[in-house]
Design an enzyme around this catalytic site. Structure first.
Site, PDB file in Angstrom:
ATOM      1  N   HIS A  43       0.805  -1.313   0.078  1.00 19.73           N
ATOM      2  CA  HIS A  43      -0.059   0.078   0.070  1.00 19.73           C
ATOM      3  C   HIS A  43       0.828   1.355  -0.019  1.00 19.73           C
ATOM      4  O   HIS A  43       2.013   1.231   0.163  1.00 19.73           O
ATOM      5  CB  HIS A  43      -0.974   0.105   1.136  1.00 19.73           C
ATOM      6  CG  HIS A  43      -0.127   0.243   2.558  1.00 19.73           C
ATOM      7  ND1 HIS A  43       0.555  -0.801   3.405  1.00 19.73           N
ATOM      8  CD2 HIS A  43       0.227   1.545   3.410  1.00 19.73           C
ATOM      9  CE1 HIS A  43       1.114  -0.377   4.097  1.00 19.73           C
ATOM     10  NE2 HIS A  43       1.175   0.805   4.234  1.00 19.73           N
ATOM     11  N   HIS A 125       6.042   5.869  -0.965  1.00 20.02           N
ATOM     12  CA  HIS A 125       6.703   4.816  -1.284  1.00 20.02           C
ATOM     13  C   HIS A 125       5.766   3.535  -0.881  1.00 20.02           C
ATOM     14  O   HIS A 125       4.906   3.722  -0.070  1.00 20.02           O
ATOM     15  CB  HIS A 125       7.919   4.402  -0.477  1.00 20.02           C
ATOM     16  CG  HIS A 125       7.803   4.702   0.835  1.00 20.02           C
ATOM     17  ND1 HIS A 125       7.569   5.707   1.798  1.00 20.02           N
ATOM     18  CD2 HIS A 125       7.859   3.673   1.829  1.00 20.02           C
ATOM     19  CE1 HIS A 125       7.532   5.389   2.957  1.00 20.02           C
ATOM     20  NE2 HIS A 125       7.628   3.937   3.101  1.00 20.02           N
TER      21      HIS A 125
END
Length: 183
Positions: A43, A125
């Site tokens: 995620h 990220h």
């Protein structure tokens, strides 16, 4: 007893999770990091809430936002932590003003709901590995040998409120989904 933690994140489509998992295979085979993130747990975090009691107020605030779906393109692997022994291996995304705007809006809604959030600058990220596990020092040159050769673009389509279960694999449970508007 383990406390549950909560966070808002962009979920990743199934084909993106497969792409990441394929990119990760050579790194996993190398054994270079102690822990690997389960593909279902990939995620992109927007706001980490920590442990929380009453979530309905923050859900209402984030749900009231109006944001459209948008595309993101992966940029390659990077690390956080000591340069010779990183603690986090991640897949980055190319800079996106839309992503930064969405994050700032979600972050602001969480603060208005009373949450004390991390003040570090946003560095988008997807965490894929943890804790360097080699006898030799980590180098960027070493990591360059594992960089994906093809790029991947995904459509960010939903914000999800996740609950963390430290005693499970995968450890993130989606408890509320907020679709982004389609254009």
């Amino acid at each position: 007893m383990l406390k549950n933690h909560y966070f808002f994140a962009l979920s990743l489509p199934r084909e993106t999770k497969r792409y990441l998992d394929n990119c990760m295979q050579p790194l996993r085979d190398s054994g270079s990091f102690k822990k690997w993130v389960h593909p279902e747990d990939y995620h992109l975090t927007l706001a980490f809430l920590g442990s929380a009691e009453k979530l309905h107020h923050v859900i209402e605030k984030v749900e009231s936002l109006s944001y459209s779906s948008f595309s993101l393109t992966f940029e390659g692997f990077g690390t956080f932590g000591k340069s010779d022994s990183p603690r986090i291996l991640w897949m980055g995304v190319k800079h996106s003003d839309i992503l930064h705007g969405l994050r700032n809006t979600v972050y602001g809604a969480c603060e208005k709901a009373g949450f004390q959030l991390d003040k570090r600058p946003f560095s988008p990220h997807i965490t894929v590995g943890r804790k360097w596990n080699e006898e030799f020092s980590f180098t960027e040159e070493w990591l360059n040998g594992f960089q994906p050769v093809d790029s991947h673009t995904l459509m960010a389509a939903e914000i999800v409120l996740y609950r963390t279960h430290m005693d499970r694999t995968p450890k993130y449970e989606a408890i509320h989904t907020i679709p982004l508007q389609t254009n």
